[in-house]
Enzyme design. Structure first.
Site, PDB file in Angstrom:
ATOM      1  N   ASP A  78      10.371  -4.359 -12.379  1.00 40.50           N
ATOM      2  CA  ASP A  78      10.595  -3.837 -11.044  1.00 40.50           C
ATOM      3  C   ASP A  78       9.753  -4.677 -10.064  1.00 40.50           C
ATOM      4  O   ASP A  78       9.756  -5.903 -10.148  1.00 40.50           O
ATOM      5  CB  ASP A  78      10.264  -2.340 -11.043  1.00 40.50           C
ATOM      6  CG  ASP A  78      10.588  -1.623  -9.751  1.00 40.50           C
ATOM      7  OD1 ASP A  78      11.783  -1.467  -9.448  1.00 40.50           O
ATOM      8  OD2 ASP A  78       9.647  -1.227  -9.050  1.00 40.50           O
TER       9      ASP A  78
ATOM     10  N   TYR B 133       7.350  -1.588   0.018  1.00 38.52           N
ATOM     11  CA  TYR B 133       8.734  -1.713   0.466  1.00 38.52           C
ATOM     12  C   TYR B 133       8.813  -2.307   1.864  1.00 38.52           C
ATOM     13  O   TYR B 133       9.710  -3.106   2.167  1.00 38.52           O
ATOM     14  CB  TYR B 133       9.414  -0.346   0.442  1.00 38.52           C
ATOM     15  CG  TYR B 133       9.728   0.145  -0.947  1.00 38.52           C
ATOM     16  CD1 TYR B 133      10.917  -0.212  -1.578  1.00 38.52           C
ATOM     17  CD2 TYR B 133       8.842   0.962  -1.639  1.00 38.52           C
ATOM     18  CE1 TYR B 133      11.213   0.232  -2.849  1.00 38.52           C
ATOM     19  CE2 TYR B 133       9.123   1.414  -2.909  1.00 38.52           C
ATOM     20  CZ  TYR B 133      10.310   1.043  -3.525  1.00 38.52           C
ATOM     21  OH  TYR B 133      10.594   1.480  -4.798  1.00 38.52           O
TER      22      TYR B 133
ATOM     23  N   HIS C 228      16.702   1.485 -16.146  1.00 38.64           N
ATOM     24  CA  HIS C 228      15.813   0.635 -15.364  1.00 38.64           C
ATOM     25  C   HIS C 228      14.424   0.472 -15.977  1.00 38.64           C
ATOM     26  O   HIS C 228      13.767  -0.544 -15.746  1.00 38.64           O
ATOM     27  CB  HIS C 228      15.689   1.242 -13.963  1.00 38.64           C
ATOM     28  CG  HIS C 228      14.921   0.426 -12.985  1.00 38.64           C
ATOM     29  ND1 HIS C 228      15.158  -0.922 -12.789  1.00 38.64           N
ATOM     30  CD2 HIS C 228      13.920   0.763 -12.121  1.00 38.64           C
ATOM     31  CE1 HIS C 228      14.338  -1.377 -11.848  1.00 38.64           C
ATOM     32  NE2 HIS C 228      13.576  -0.377 -11.436  1.00 38.64           N
TER      33      HIS C 228
END
Length: 293
Positions: free
Chosen positions: A104, A216, A271
């Site tokens: 990730d 982010y 994931h």
């Protein structure tokens, strides 16, 4: 608790590096291998994989800047700065050469680590990540294809809005984290209560959500950093791992834009590969690393 192959607890420590303080765990002996987690996780993500590695490697498991039990500075959440954190940590621990495995956001940071510190990283395992600047942004669009494939990354736009996410998430960290890590897995029962509790503990601490959102919110900066770094491809071996229910073979396709020697593997999983299918991951990663040493 993270343990080695003898069930001994990993050693823990703190290091002041690059104007921040990182919490890390280390275990095992042999060539160094650093494991970088993503969001909304911590170094605890690697607990199943570490004991499968420590009989051959000195494994270093940091909590990334702002996450886990590391400190939460006001800035520095772009992937280049966070990769410099790890380079400084490994230097302080005495590791001049090491392999790295990231998942990730940890994979994107790991790529920057390999690109910015080429004399130190000898192999890269890149797990389940999309590169800002190379298609990540496309999955924020509300399209039939994104929604039907499970790749509508709705939360990215939400996280970019200042102040509102902090207001809405506060007091609901458990609900958000549980939803995110279960929704993105083929095997949601692998999001065990101990892991959820640990992630919630860390992200509920003062500054925990702020730091997560800052990662982010640095994505547009990351995009420029990735485009710049891609102009000189990596010349180290790269293994790109994907889960068929999430990013899949796009991991390999992206890495071929970034590196010359890329091989790929797609698992029947979602994931969070190291928590969903750690035995299968080890069976692929260990031979790859062994061939490079």
């Amino acid at each position: 608790m993270i343990v080695d192959h003898h069930a001994n607890p990993a050693r823990t420590g703190r290091a002041t590096v690059n104007e921040t303080s990182l919490h890390y765990r280390t275990a095992g002996s042999g060539p160094a291998l650093v494991l970088l987690h993503g969001v909304p996780k911590t170094g605890y993500h690697w607990r199943h994989l570490v004991p499968k590695l420590t009989d051959q490697y000195t494994v270093v498991v940091p909590d990334l800047r702002g996450l886990g039990d590391s400190s939460r500075p006001a800035d520095g959440y772009d992937s280049a700065t966070m990769s410099d954190d790890i380079a400084a940590l490994m230097a302080q621990l005495g590791h001049a050469s090491y392999s790295m495995m990231g998942e990730d956001w940890g994979a994107v940071i790991g790529y920057q680590l390999a690109a910015r510190h080429r004399d130190h990283v000898n192999a890269l395992v890149f797990c389940e990540a999309l590169f800002p600047g190379f298609g990540f942004e496309d999955h924020t669009a509300l399209t039939h294809e994104n929604v039907s494939s499970g790749m509508h990354l709705w939360h990215l736009g939400f996280y970019f809005q200042p102040d509102v996410p902090e207001m809405l998430i506060a007091g609901h960290e458990r609900e958000l984290i549980t939803y995110m890590i279960k929704y993105e897995r083929s095997h949601p029962d692998t999001a065990t209560p101990d892991a959820v509790d640990e992630y919630v503990r860390c992200y509920s601490m003062p500054g925990g959500i702020r730091a997560m959102l800052a990662i982010y919110r640095a994505m547009l900066v990351d995009a420029e950093q990735n485009r710049l770094a891609s102009q000189r491809k990596l010349d180290i071996p790269v293994l790109a791992l994907g889960g068929s229910a999430f990013i899949g073979d796009r991991n390999e396709a992206q890495m071929r834009l970034m590196a010359h020697g890329v091989t790929g593997h797609v698992f029947n999983a979602g994931h969070d590969l190291a928590e969903e299918i750690p035995d299968e991951v080890a069976d692929v990663v260990l031979p790859f690393l062994a061939e490079r040493l």
